[in-house]
Enzyme design. Structure first.
Site, PDB file in Angstrom:
ATOM      1  N   HIS A  49       0.800  -1.229   0.000  1.00  0.00           N
ATOM      2  CA  HIS A  49       0.000   0.000   0.000  1.00  0.00           C
ATOM      3  C   HIS A  49       0.833   1.279   0.000  1.00  0.00           C
ATOM      4  O   HIS A  49       0.302   2.358  -0.204  1.00  0.00           O
ATOM      5  CB  HIS A  49      -0.948   0.031   1.203  1.00  0.00           C
ATOM      6  CG  HIS A  49      -0.261   0.389   2.494  1.00  0.00           C
ATOM      7  ND1 HIS A  49       0.440  -0.529   3.220  1.00  0.00           N
ATOM      8  CD2 HIS A  49      -0.147   1.559   3.147  1.00  0.00           C
ATOM      9  CE1 HIS A  49       0.946   0.063   4.286  1.00  0.00           C
ATOM     10  NE2 HIS A  49       0.623   1.328   4.270  1.00  0.00           N
TER      11      HIS A  49
HETATM   12  C1  UD1 Z   1      -1.505   5.783   5.626  1.00  0.00           C
HETATM   13  C2  UD1 Z   1      -0.225   6.270   6.288  1.00  0.00           C
HETATM   14  C3  UD1 Z   1       0.724   5.107   6.451  1.00  0.00           C
HETATM   15  C4  UD1 Z   1       0.078   3.931   7.141  1.00  0.00           C
HETATM   16  C5  UD1 Z   1      -1.226   3.581   6.469  1.00  0.00           C
HETATM   17  C6  UD1 Z   1      -1.919   2.505   7.267  1.00  0.00           C
HETATM   18  C7  UD1 Z   1       0.382   8.600   5.742  1.00  0.00           C
HETATM   19  C8  UD1 Z   1       1.315   9.463   4.988  1.00  0.00           C
HETATM   20  N1  UD1 Z   1       0.461   7.284   5.490  1.00  0.00           N
HETATM   21  O1  UD1 Z   1      -1.161   5.335   4.320  1.00  0.00           O
HETATM   22  O2  UD1 Z   1       1.818   5.530   7.235  1.00  0.00           O
HETATM   23  O3  UD1 Z   1       0.941   2.830   7.094  1.00  0.00           O
HETATM   24  O4  UD1 Z   1      -2.059   4.733   6.384  1.00  0.00           O
HETATM   25  O5  UD1 Z   1      -2.833   1.797   6.511  1.00  0.00           O
HETATM   26  O6  UD1 Z   1      -0.365   9.085   6.557  1.00  0.00           O
HETATM   27  N2  UD1 Z   1      -8.259   5.584   0.508  1.00  0.00           N
HETATM   28  C9  UD1 Z   1      -9.534   5.128   0.293  1.00  0.00           C
HETATM   29  N3  UD1 Z   1     -10.261   4.710   1.357  1.00  0.00           N
HETATM   30  C10 UD1 Z   1      -9.776   4.736   2.635  1.00  0.00           C
HETATM   31  C11 UD1 Z   1      -8.464   5.201   2.850  1.00  0.00           C
HETATM   32  C12 UD1 Z   1      -7.716   5.629   1.776  1.00  0.00           C
HETATM   33  O7  UD1 Z   1     -10.017   5.089  -0.821  1.00  0.00           O
HETATM   34  O8  UD1 Z   1     -10.500   4.351   3.576  1.00  0.00           O
HETATM   35  C13 UD1 Z   1      -7.485   6.061  -0.648  1.00  0.00           C
HETATM   36  C14 UD1 Z   1      -7.581   7.571  -0.802  1.00  0.00           C
HETATM   37  O9  UD1 Z   1      -7.754   7.871  -2.138  1.00  0.00           O
HETATM   38  C15 UD1 Z   1      -6.210   8.059  -0.388  1.00  0.00           C
HETATM   39  C16 UD1 Z   1      -5.304   6.862  -0.675  1.00  0.00           C
HETATM   40  O10 UD1 Z   1      -6.132   5.699  -0.487  1.00  0.00           O
HETATM   41  O11 UD1 Z   1      -5.803   9.187  -1.084  1.00  0.00           O
HETATM   42  C17 UD1 Z   1      -4.134   6.766   0.272  1.00  0.00           C
HETATM   43  O12 UD1 Z   1      -4.586   6.897   1.612  1.00  0.00           O
HETATM   44  P1  UD1 Z   1      -3.714   7.703   2.672  1.00  0.00           P
HETATM   45  O13 UD1 Z   1      -4.474   7.761   3.951  1.00  0.00           O
HETATM   46  O14 UD1 Z   1      -3.205   8.967   2.100  1.00  0.00           O
HETATM   47  O15 UD1 Z   1      -2.426   6.812   2.856  1.00  0.00           O
HETATM   48  P2  UD1 Z   1      -2.246   5.263   3.168  1.00  0.00           P
HETATM   49  O16 UD1 Z   1      -1.560   4.634   2.030  1.00  0.00           O
HETATM   50  O17 UD1 Z   1      -3.511   4.653   3.640  1.00  0.00           O
END
Ligand code: UD1
Length: 338
Positions: free
Chosen positions: A197
């Site tokens: 991820h």
């Molecule tokens: C985040 C943390 C990471 C952690 C991980 C745990 C940061 C920089 N990174 O990464 O340290 O290991 O969480 O899982 O804070 N999205 C969805 N649905 C959701 C959540 C996310 O669609 O419920 C999509 C969104 O488009 C988002 C992308 O996934 O932009 C990435 O999510 P984001 O929270 O930015 O980072 P993670 O990869 O989840």
């Protein structure tokens, strides 16, 4: 004390479940969910199965660039802090929610307590490293999961109010493994467990390499797919790789405890693999949890098919039983320092 706890992402829900229970015995907690993870299977499922109280505030901030997300959280957490006037702010780990919460608090002269302090990757190429370093620098109390984390802080001149407590993820893992929540996959059998991820690995080139390696393994691969990689993973589908929706914590522990080996870029899963005695190949450039890298039990690999397969076939030392992550009572130790 009145404590405002800020959470936003999956692993923080697991950690907060363990700590909140102990914290609420003696203190008042105001729980703030930033909204960073919002799909039901990325958020609500953890609150339900781990019995985490409903957040007092859900800020509903999601997606966007790192700066936008962090900035919006900073402003929204500040509003909460101004109206709640807590004695401290509690933050976990290294996500954008962690940094936003810590920054909002320190600017209002509210002490920041940081759980999972002192971890280092060694390069700001990873957004999490920025979050860790800055949060540690502005924290009043720093709770370290391991001796190496204490050492990293000392190397940066941070020695005051640093506490070696053990890892709350280990507390959570022990409880989940012992409890009724443990589940085997529907058709038990040999399988590898994959998660990818990280931003740096979530691109077609890297995921193609990972899938090429997985396609050649001697058993199927189960991959609970983070929503950011859902489309990409489906476009690369291969019969040996079973794509499933993100799973809750108990199901994940069940999948882990019954798998052959783990392939991951998650900070949490690489050490849960260590807790479970499962060999792990970590798709990152630097070791964040050096304790797990003994006897090839955790090996770093590039997102390259050949490197991943080589690391997966390396001889791995048996679990020595040594446990560098504490005694399963990190939460009690942490709250005792409040
Ligand atoms: C985040 C943390 C990471 C952690 C991980 C745990 C940061 C920089 N990174 O990464 O340290 O290991 O969480 O899982 O804070 N999205 C969805 N649905 C959701 C959540 C996310 O669609 O419920 C999509 C969104 O488009 C988002 C992308 O996934 O932009 C990435 O999510 P984001 O929270 O930015 O980072 P993670 O990869 O989840």
């Amino acid at each position: 004390m009145k404590i405002v706890t800020v959470v936003g992402a999956r692993p923080q829900f697991v950690k907060a479940a363990v700590v909140s229970r102990v914290l609420r015995e003696k203190h008042q907690e105001v729980l703030v969910h930033t909204g960073q993870h919002y799909d039901a299977n990325m958020s609500a499922v953890f609150f339900e199965e781990l019995g985490i109280p409903e957040p007092d505030y859900n800020l509903g901030i999601r997606g966007g660039t790192h700066g936008k997300m962090t900035g919006e959280m900073l402003a929204a957490v500040e509003d909460v802090l101004i109206s709640e006037k807590p004695d401290a702010l509690l933050a976990y780990g290294d996500t954008n929610s962690t940094l936003a919460g810590a920054l909002a608090a320190v600017k209002l002269h509210i002490p920041v307590y940081h759980i999972e302090a002192g971890l280092r990757f060694g390069s700001f190429s990873m957004p999490e490293e920025v979050n860790r370093v800055l949060t540690d620098r502005i924290s009043e109390k720093l709770f370290c999961p391991t001796k190496s984390a204490v050492g990293c802080l000392a190397a940066e001149g941070i020695r005051r109010n640093v506490y070696l407590t053990g890892d709350v993820m280990y507390d959570a893992y022990l409880k989940a493994s012992a409890g009724t929540g443990r589940r085997a996959p529907e058709e038990p059998g040999r399988y590898y467990l994959l998660t990818v991820h990280r931003e740096e690995n979530s691109n077609p080139e890297s995921l193609t390499e990972v899938f090429q390696a997985m396609a050649q393994l001697d058993a199927k691969v189960i991959y609970p797919v983070h929503p950011r990689n859902a489309k990409l993973a489906q476009s690369l589908a291969h019969p040996n790789i079973e794509l499933i929706e993100p799973v809750g914590y108990f199901e994940m522990v069940g999948l882990l405890n019954h798998c052959e080996k783990v392939i991951t870029d998650s900070g949490g899963l690489q050490r849960e693999a260590f807790f479970a005695g499962k060999p792990c190949v970590t798709l990152l450039d630097h070791a964040v949890w050096p304790e797990t890298h003994v006897g090839n039990r955790n090996q770093l690999a590039k997102c390259e098919c050949g490197d991943i397969l080589e690391k997966l076939s390396a001889k791995v030392a048996a679990d020595s039983g040594e446990q560098p992550f504490g005694d399963g009572h990190a939460a009690e130790k942490i709250v005792a320092w409040f």
